[in-house]
Every structure is written in C-alpha cells, then in structure tokens.
Enzyme design. Structure first.
Site, mmCIF file in Angstrom:
data_model
loop_
_atom_site.group_PDB
_atom_site.id
_atom_site.type_symbol
_atom_site.label_atom_id
_atom_site.label_comp_id
_atom_site.label_asym_id
_atom_site.label_seq_id
_atom_site.Cartn_x
_atom_site.Cartn_y
_atom_site.Cartn_z
ATOM 1 C CB SER A 22 -0.865 -0.004 1.264
ATOM 2 O OG SER A 22 -1.369 1.295 1.504
ATOM 3 C CG ASP A 49 -4.811 2.591 0.681
ATOM 4 O OD1 ASP A 49 -3.799 2.236 1.294
ATOM 5 O OD2 ASP A 49 -5.719 1.810 0.358
ATOM 6 C CG HIS A 80 -8.923 0.487 -0.895
ATOM 7 N ND1 HIS A 80 -8.370 0.235 0.339
ATOM 8 C CD2 HIS A 80 -10.264 0.433 -0.722
ATOM 9 C CE1 HIS A 80 -9.338 0.031 1.228
ATOM 10 N NE2 HIS A 80 -10.504 0.144 0.602
ATOM 11 N N GLY A 156 -8.407 4.140 7.000
ATOM 12 C CA GLY A 156 -8.067 5.560 7.160
ATOM 13 C C GLY A 156 -6.586 5.790 7.347
ATOM 14 C CG PHE A 157 -5.071 7.077 9.788
ATOM 15 C CD1 PHE A 157 -6.386 7.159 10.257
ATOM 16 C CD2 PHE A 157 -4.443 8.245 9.347
ATOM 17 C CE1 PHE A 157 -7.064 8.379 10.295
ATOM 18 C CE2 PHE A 157 -5.105 9.462 9.389
ATOM 19 C CZ PHE A 157 -6.422 9.529 9.863
ATOM 20 N N GLY A 159 -0.448 1.505 9.816
ATOM 21 C CA GLY A 159 0.140 1.339 11.142
ATOM 22 C C GLY A 159 -0.802 0.875 12.227
ATOM 23 C CG ASP A 189 -5.731 -2.859 3.037
ATOM 24 O OD1 ASP A 189 -6.214 -2.055 2.208
ATOM 25 O OD2 ASP A 189 -4.765 -2.590 3.767
ATOM 26 N N GLY A 190 -4.695 -4.283 6.252
ATOM 27 C CA GLY A 190 -4.725 -3.597 7.546
ATOM 28 C C GLY A 190 -4.048 -4.448 8.613
ATOM 29 N N GLY A 191 -2.859 -4.035 9.035
ATOM 30 C CA GLY A 191 -2.129 -4.803 10.056
ATOM 31 C C GLY A 191 -1.629 -6.132 9.542
ATOM 32 C CB SER A 212 3.452 -0.708 8.922
ATOM 33 O OG SER A 212 2.511 0.337 8.980
HETATM 34 C C1 DX5 Z 1 -5.922 1.669 5.681
HETATM 35 C C2 DX5 Z 1 -5.420 1.368 4.279
HETATM 36 C C3 DX5 Z 1 -4.417 0.263 4.311
HETATM 37 C C4 DX5 Z 1 -3.183 0.662 5.084
HETATM 38 C C5 DX5 Z 1 -2.393 -0.559 5.434
HETATM 39 O O1 DX5 Z 1 -7.027 2.482 5.607
HETATM 40 O O2 DX5 Z 1 -6.485 0.975 3.441
HETATM 41 O O3 DX5 Z 1 -4.030 -0.123 2.995
HETATM 42 O O4 DX5 Z 1 -2.424 1.556 4.348
HETATM 43 O O5 DX5 Z 1 -1.370 -0.144 6.315
HETATM 44 P P1 DX5 Z 1 -0.709 -1.221 7.314
HETATM 45 O O6 DX5 Z 1 -0.245 -2.362 6.457
HETATM 46 O O7 DX5 Z 1 0.437 -0.442 7.925
HETATM 47 O O8 DX5 Z 1 -1.762 -1.604 8.288
#
Ligand code: DX5
Length: 238
Positions: A22, A49, A80, A156-157, A159, A189-191, A212
């Site tokens: 991402s 994103d 996305h 949204g973010f 990490g 997607d996410g963590g 991350s």
């Molecule tokens: C969150 C994004 C994800 C995010 C993943 O809203 O859609 O793609 O960037 O970031 P990590 O892999 O650090 O959780």
C-alpha cells in the site's frame, strides 16, 4: 495497453498468493525510487489508497497521483476507493491508469450499478467491507466481482493493529466463494505482517496488502516483502 501489461495482470491473478504494498506507507518524496525498489522486490500489484475525508477520516491521493505512478511502472495498480459514492470518479480513475477499482459496499447507494460501471470501464472489480459490516451484506454481489477486500482494520490510516475477529469473516466468505466459478479472490488489508498473514491465509485470504510491514521494515522494502512471502510458504486455506 501493452501485451506485457495484460500478461502482468493475468500472471498477477493466477499466482496463489499476491503481495500488494500500500503506497500510503511509502516515502513519497522518492516515489520513483520506491516503485523501482518494489518492482525489484518482486511484488505483484501496487495498491493506491484513495481517501476523501468523508467516508474515512483522512485525505490522500487523487487521479493525478494514479496517473503519475502509471507513468513509471507497468505493474497493475490496485486503486482502493475509500470515498463516499464513488460512481462520480470511476471513469477518471480508470482513465488515470487503474488496473482495478475497489469500492466500499458501505459507500455505494447501488453497489450492483457501481460494479457494472467498473466492468464497462474494462478494469478489475473489487468490493470492500469494513470490520463492522456483516458478510450477509455481500451475498448478492459475490458472483459479480473479481475480489472481495476484507478490511482487517478500520480504514483511514496505516500502522494499525490487525483485528483478529476478521479471521472468521474471511473464513465465511471463503466458504461462500467456493461455490462460484471463476472464484473471486479474497484480499486482506490492515495490520498485515509476517505474523498475521499466515492466519489470514489459513482462513482463505490470497491477496495481502501491507504498508508498515513493507515500508517500515528495518532492513528495507525487499526484506519487508520477503518477510510476508516467507511467512506464507506451506500455508494452505483450511
Ligand atoms: C488503511 C489502508 C491500508 C493501510 C495498510 O485504511 O487501506 O491499505 O495503508 O497499512 P498497514 O499495512 O500499515 O496496516
């Protein structure tokens, strides 16, 4: 688009597990070098994103950024759309070079119409669900899409921490998709890290989005990509 571009898409979709960085987590001051490093690291797609500050509490990239990344790589661009009512922007992102457009079912007044519109634009179709959205919201559209994106954090973010309850949701969707031919893929997607990817794969996920774990890896991008790839060796969906 060039034949190698299409081959890239076909090849990308046919591999068992896809690793998709991402770009939200990248050092944007050196985006050209980053994309080159990602290509050399053997990733499959690049996820961009797009956030509008309404559907999610962050604002990120627009069509011009997609266009810029399109100019520097032939890799499939997995856009996305975390935006309210995405219909207004589907064509402009497709024209900018998106290889796939993923919309949120929570943001679409008429998701079947949105899916049809994306199809007509000739790009891959994804539908995403947030952690609090039940699997039942997807049942009418599973056979219409190329991929289901299961958000394993609240969008949204980068990490954030993987939400463990996502695993049962992935398993439910995986069972439902088994009846569908060609079977849509499950993207998470996410963590997503070397620690969480294996359990997501065992539950049925096969496309792994990470920011991350790739861009913040202490030994660099290639090591970050390898860490996720290696964590998936020998893992099979249950
Ligand atoms: C969150 C994004 C994800 C995010 C993943 O809203 O859609 O793609 O960037 O970031 P990590 O892999 O650090 O959780």
């Amino acid at each position: 688009m060039s034949i190698q571009f299409y081959t890239g898409i076909i090849a990308g979709m046919s591999k068992k597990y896809l690793i998709v960085p991402s770009i939200l987590g990248a050092d944007l001051t050196r985006i050209g070098d980053v994309v080159l490093e990602l290509e050399n690291a053997g990733i499959d797609w690049i996820q961009i994103d797009v956030m509008d500050g309404h559907f999610v509490p962050n604002i990120t990239f627009g069509p011009s950024f997609v266009e810029a990344v399109r100019r520097i790589t032939n890799l499939p661009l997995d856009v996305h759309l975390m935006i309210q009512n995405p219909d207004r922007y589907l064509e402009v992102f497709a024209d900018a070079g998106a290889s796939s457009l993923t919309v949120h079912i929570e943001a679409c007044p008429d998701v079947q119409h949105t899916i049809t519109t994306i199809r007509e634009l000739g790009v891959r179709v994804g539908v995403a669900v947030n952690p609090e959205t039940p699997v039942s919201a997807l049942t009418d559209i599973l056979s219409l899409v190329d991929l289901i994106l299961v958000m394993t954090v609240n969008p949204g973010f980068a990490g954030q921490t993987f939400i463990p309850s996502s695993l049962s949701k992935i398993q439910q969707i995986h069972s439902l998709l088994a009846e569908i031919e060609p079977r849509p893929r499950i993207q998470v997607d996410g963590g997503i890290t070397a620690e969480t990817a294996p359990s997501a794969a065992s539950a049925g996920a096969d496309i792994f989005v990470a920011a991350s774990a790739i861009f913040k890896h202490p030994e660099g991008i290639k090591a970050g990509v390898e860490s996720i790839k290696n964590s998936l060796v020998g893992i099979k969906a249950i």
